[in-house]
Design a protein around this motif. Structure first.
Motif, PDB file in Angstrom:
ATOM      1  N   PHE A  28       0.688  -1.159   0.073  1.00  0.00           N
ATOM      2  CA  PHE A  28      -0.042   0.057  -0.002  1.00  0.00           C
ATOM      3  C   PHE A  28       0.826   1.315   0.048  1.00  0.00           C
ATOM      4  O   PHE A  28       0.358   2.470   0.053  1.00  0.00           O
ATOM      5  CB  PHE A  28      -0.771   0.096   1.566  1.00  0.00           C
ATOM      6  CG  PHE A  28      -2.093  -1.141   1.234  1.00  0.00           C
ATOM      7  CD1 PHE A  28      -3.051  -1.113   0.455  1.00  0.00           C
ATOM      8  CD2 PHE A  28      -1.800  -2.109   1.820  1.00  0.00           C
ATOM      9  CE1 PHE A  28      -4.271  -2.078   0.377  1.00  0.00           C
ATOM     10  CE2 PHE A  28      -2.612  -3.328   1.733  1.00  0.00           C
ATOM     11  CZ  PHE A  28      -3.910  -3.217   1.085  1.00  0.00           C
ATOM     12  N   ALA A  29       2.143   1.106  -0.039  1.00  0.00           N
ATOM     13  CA  ALA A  29       3.032   2.284  -0.075  1.00  0.00           C
ATOM     14  C   ALA A  29       3.777   2.219  -1.278  1.00  0.00           C
ATOM     15  O   ALA A  29       4.442   1.182  -1.559  1.00  0.00           O
ATOM     16  CB  ALA A  29       3.908   2.328   1.303  1.00  0.00           C
ATOM     17  N   TYR A  30       3.762   3.206  -2.036  1.00  0.00           N
ATOM     18  CA  TYR A  30       4.499   3.284  -3.482  1.00  0.00           C
ATOM     19  C   TYR A  30       5.863   3.702  -3.184  1.00  0.00           C
ATOM     20  O   TYR A  30       6.137   4.206  -2.367  1.00  0.00           O
ATOM     21  CB  TYR A  30       3.697   3.999  -4.425  1.00  0.00           C
ATOM     22  CG  TYR A  30       4.083   5.737  -4.100  1.00  0.00           C
ATOM     23  CD1 TYR A  30       5.271   6.454  -4.943  1.00  0.00           C
ATOM     24  CD2 TYR A  30       3.151   6.431  -3.181  1.00  0.00           C
ATOM     25  CE1 TYR A  30       5.265   7.736  -4.711  1.00  0.00           C
ATOM     26  CE2 TYR A  30       3.205   7.715  -3.196  1.00  0.00           C
ATOM     27  CZ  TYR A  30       4.258   8.110  -3.747  1.00  0.00           C
ATOM     28  OH  TYR A  30       4.484   9.826  -3.413  1.00  0.00           O
ATOM     29  N   LYS A  31       6.753   3.139  -4.139  1.00  0.00           N
ATOM     30  CA  LYS A  31       8.045   3.541  -3.998  1.00  0.00           C
ATOM     31  C   LYS A  31       8.525   4.691  -4.797  1.00  0.00           C
ATOM     32  O   LYS A  31       9.312   5.354  -4.489  1.00  0.00           O
ATOM     33  CB  LYS A  31       8.898   2.054  -4.412  1.00  0.00           C
ATOM     34  CG  LYS A  31      10.473   2.353  -4.446  1.00  0.00           C
ATOM     35  CD  LYS A  31      11.174   0.909  -4.999  1.00  0.00           C
ATOM     36  CE  LYS A  31      12.624   1.003  -4.827  1.00  0.00           C
ATOM     37  NZ  LYS A  31      13.505  -0.114  -5.267  1.00  0.00           N
ATOM     38  N   SER A  32       7.912   4.664  -6.101  1.00  0.00           N
ATOM     39  CA  SER A  32       8.050   5.850  -6.883  1.00  0.00           C
ATOM     40  C   SER A  32       7.066   5.672  -7.913  1.00  0.00           C
ATOM     41  O   SER A  32       6.537   4.604  -8.200  1.00  0.00           O
ATOM     42  CB  SER A  32       9.565   6.021  -7.372  1.00  0.00           C
ATOM     43  OG  SER A  32       9.840   5.002  -8.096  1.00  0.00           O
ATOM     44  N   PHE A  33       6.903   6.750  -8.771  1.00  0.00           N
ATOM     45  CA  PHE A  33       6.149   6.728  -9.895  1.00  0.00           C
ATOM     46  C   PHE A  33       6.680   7.721 -11.079  1.00  0.00           C
ATOM     47  O   PHE A  33       7.181   8.794 -10.721  1.00  0.00           O
ATOM     48  CB  PHE A  33       4.710   6.816  -9.684  1.00  0.00           C
ATOM     49  CG  PHE A  33       4.089   8.297  -9.362  1.00  0.00           C
ATOM     50  CD1 PHE A  33       3.780   8.632  -8.074  1.00  0.00           C
ATOM     51  CD2 PHE A  33       3.787   9.118 -10.264  1.00  0.00           C
ATOM     52  CE1 PHE A  33       3.573   9.888  -7.837  1.00  0.00           C
ATOM     53  CE2 PHE A  33       3.410  10.493 -10.134  1.00  0.00           C
ATOM     54  CZ  PHE A  33       3.469  10.904  -8.682  1.00  0.00           C
ATOM     55  N   ASP A  34       6.518   7.127 -12.033  1.00  0.00           N
ATOM     56  CA  ASP A  34       6.661   7.857 -13.285  1.00  0.00           C
ATOM     57  C   ASP A  34       5.815   8.232 -14.265  1.00  0.00           C
ATOM     58  O   ASP A  34       5.062   7.406 -14.569  1.00  0.00           O
ATOM     59  CB  ASP A  34       8.144   7.097 -14.224  1.00  0.00           C
ATOM     60  CG  ASP A  34       8.723   7.656 -15.257  1.00  0.00           C
ATOM     61  OD1 ASP A  34       8.118   7.933 -16.303  1.00  0.00           O
ATOM     62  OD2 ASP A  34       9.885   7.873 -15.365  1.00  0.00           O
ATOM     63  N   VAL A  35       5.817   9.460 -14.738  1.00  0.00           N
ATOM     64  CA  VAL A  35       4.815  10.007 -15.429  1.00  0.00           C
ATOM     65  C   VAL A  35       5.337  10.615 -16.918  1.00  0.00           C
ATOM     66  O   VAL A  35       6.231  11.256 -16.916  1.00  0.00           O
ATOM     67  CB  VAL A  35       3.809  11.014 -14.891  1.00  0.00           C
ATOM     68  CG1 VAL A  35       2.828  11.507 -15.630  1.00  0.00           C
ATOM     69  CG2 VAL A  35       3.506  10.498 -13.787  1.00  0.00           C
ATOM     70  N   ASN A  36       4.822  10.441 -17.790  1.00  0.00           N
ATOM     71  CA  ASN A  36       5.226  10.917 -19.393  1.00  0.00           C
ATOM     72  C   ASN A  36       3.792  11.527 -19.840  1.00  0.00           C
ATOM     73  O   ASN A  36       2.788  10.717 -19.966  1.00  0.00           O
ATOM     74  CB  ASN A  36       5.800   9.831 -20.341  1.00  0.00           C
ATOM     75  CG  ASN A  36       7.120   9.153 -19.960  1.00  0.00           C
ATOM     76  OD1 ASN A  36       7.828  10.000 -19.455  1.00  0.00           O
ATOM     77  ND2 ASN A  36       7.339   8.089 -20.097  1.00  0.00           N
ATOM     78  N   CYS A  37       3.691  12.787 -20.014  1.00  0.00           N
ATOM     79  CA  CYS A  37       2.402  13.204 -20.490  1.00  0.00           C
ATOM     80  C   CYS A  37       2.748  14.258 -21.543  1.00  0.00           C
ATOM     81  O   CYS A  37       3.849  14.755 -21.738  1.00  0.00           O
ATOM     82  CB  CYS A  37       1.653  13.656 -19.569  1.00  0.00           C
ATOM     83  SG  CYS A  37       2.469  15.119 -18.419  1.00  0.00           S
ATOM     84  N   ALA A  38       1.747  14.546 -22.480  1.00  0.00           N
ATOM     85  CA  ALA A  38       1.802  15.522 -23.510  1.00  0.00           C
ATOM     86  C   ALA A  38       0.356  16.184 -23.665  1.00  0.00           C
ATOM     87  O   ALA A  38      -0.610  15.227 -23.592  1.00  0.00           O
ATOM     88  CB  ALA A  38       2.362  15.109 -24.545  1.00  0.00           C
ATOM     89  N   GLY A  39       0.112  17.565 -24.143  1.00  0.00           N
ATOM     90  CA  GLY A  39      -0.966  17.874 -24.503  1.00  0.00           C
ATOM     91  C   GLY A  39      -0.979  19.121 -25.458  1.00  0.00           C
ATOM     92  O   GLY A  39       0.144  19.626 -25.419  1.00  0.00           O
ATOM     93  N   ALA A  40      -1.908  19.373 -26.104  1.00  0.00           N
ATOM     94  CA  ALA A  40      -1.988  20.452 -27.063  1.00  0.00           C
ATOM     95  C   ALA A  40      -3.334  20.809 -27.109  1.00  0.00           C
ATOM     96  O   ALA A  40      -4.338  19.992 -27.014  1.00  0.00           O
ATOM     97  CB  ALA A  40      -1.431  20.036 -28.419  1.00  0.00           C
ATOM     98  N   PHE A  41      -3.558  22.242 -27.463  1.00  0.00           N
ATOM     99  CA  PHE A  41      -4.996  22.897 -27.630  1.00  0.00           C
ATOM    100  C   PHE A  41      -4.824  24.076 -28.470  1.00  0.00           C
ATOM    101  O   PHE A  41      -3.876  24.521 -28.597  1.00  0.00           O
ATOM    102  CB  PHE A  41      -5.550  23.235 -26.218  1.00  0.00           C
ATOM    103  CG  PHE A  41      -4.944  24.424 -25.767  1.00  0.00           C
ATOM    104  CD1 PHE A  41      -5.344  25.653 -25.826  1.00  0.00           C
ATOM    105  CD2 PHE A  41      -3.785  24.350 -24.639  1.00  0.00           C
ATOM    106  CE1 PHE A  41      -4.899  26.794 -25.141  1.00  0.00           C
ATOM    107  CE2 PHE A  41      -3.299  25.477 -24.143  1.00  0.00           C
ATOM    108  CZ  PHE A  41      -3.724  26.690 -24.464  1.00  0.00           C
TER     109      PHE A  41
END
Length: 214
Positions: A28-41
């Motif tokens: 129930f305890a996370y070690k780390s998290f990695d996010v890749n995201c992109a957006g355009a408007f």
């Protein structure tokens, strides 16, 4: 665990990919998290704005220490058009929390594209700023010790016929020696053949590539 999500409308397009690593001793305890995201408007009919964040990670600190937030690639961009001229601007940057690094802007690139005739297109790119580290713990992050550099690239494309295109590119900059590239692109029944020649200050290179279209 990996979570992917995408949101798309007529004026907005966003994509995110999240990876969560859990602690083996406590699920129930996370070690780390990695996010890749992109957006355009679409801000207006002829103005688009976008961003891309790659390698964004949050690692919990030990005991009472704060979490560490890192993002080697934080990019912002915009494109606009004036008649038949298209202009784009891209700024890359990096971020590390909890130390003296903080937010560091990298290189700003401005690009203009314009068709000159029905057969000839012209593209010009100007860049100014600092490059990224190529080795060490901060590989991929903006190099704070590097001096600002300038670069200019001019490219042309000329259609010899419906199946043949001749391309050229001249690149100059304060951090590299000038180079001149020529390429011949020939469309065939099953793909396309590219022959290119590069002339540098110290060497000359020749290349050939074939792209098979299924």
């Amino acid at each position: 665990m990996c979570i992917r999500d995408r949101y798309k409308t007529a004026d907005i397009n966003a994509l995110a990919n999240t990876k969560i690593k859990f602690n083996a001793a406590d699920l129930f305890a996370y070690k780390s998290f990695d996010v890749n995201c992109a957006g355009a408007f679409k801000a207006t009919d002829d103005l688009n704005v976008g961003f891309a964040i790659n390698g964004f990670t949050i690692t919990p600190g030990e005991k009472d220490a704060p979490s560490t937030i890192k993002a080697p690639e934080v990019n912002f961009g915009t494109t606009t058009a004036f008649d038949d001229i298209k202009i784009s601007a891209i700024l890359n940057s990096s971020f590390i929390s909890g130390d003296k690094y903080g937010f560091q802007p990298g290189k700003l690139s401005l690009t203009m594209f314009k068709p000159l005739t029905g057969e000839t297109d012209l593209a010009v790119q100007f860049g100014y700023g600092r490059g990224s580290c190529t080795e060490g713990d901060n590989k991929g992050y903006v190099d704070t010790a590097a001096a600002a550099e300038t670069s200019t690239t001019i490219g042309t494309s000329y259609k010899l016929s419906g199946n043949s295109t001749l391309k050229s590119k001249l690149a100059v900059g304060t951090a590299s020696k000038p180079s001149l590239d020529f390429a011949w692109v020939q469309k065939l029944n099953t793909g396309s053949l590219t022959l290119n020649q590069k002339y540098g200050a110290d060497s000359t290179e020749f290349g050939m590539a074939y792209t098979l279209e299924a």
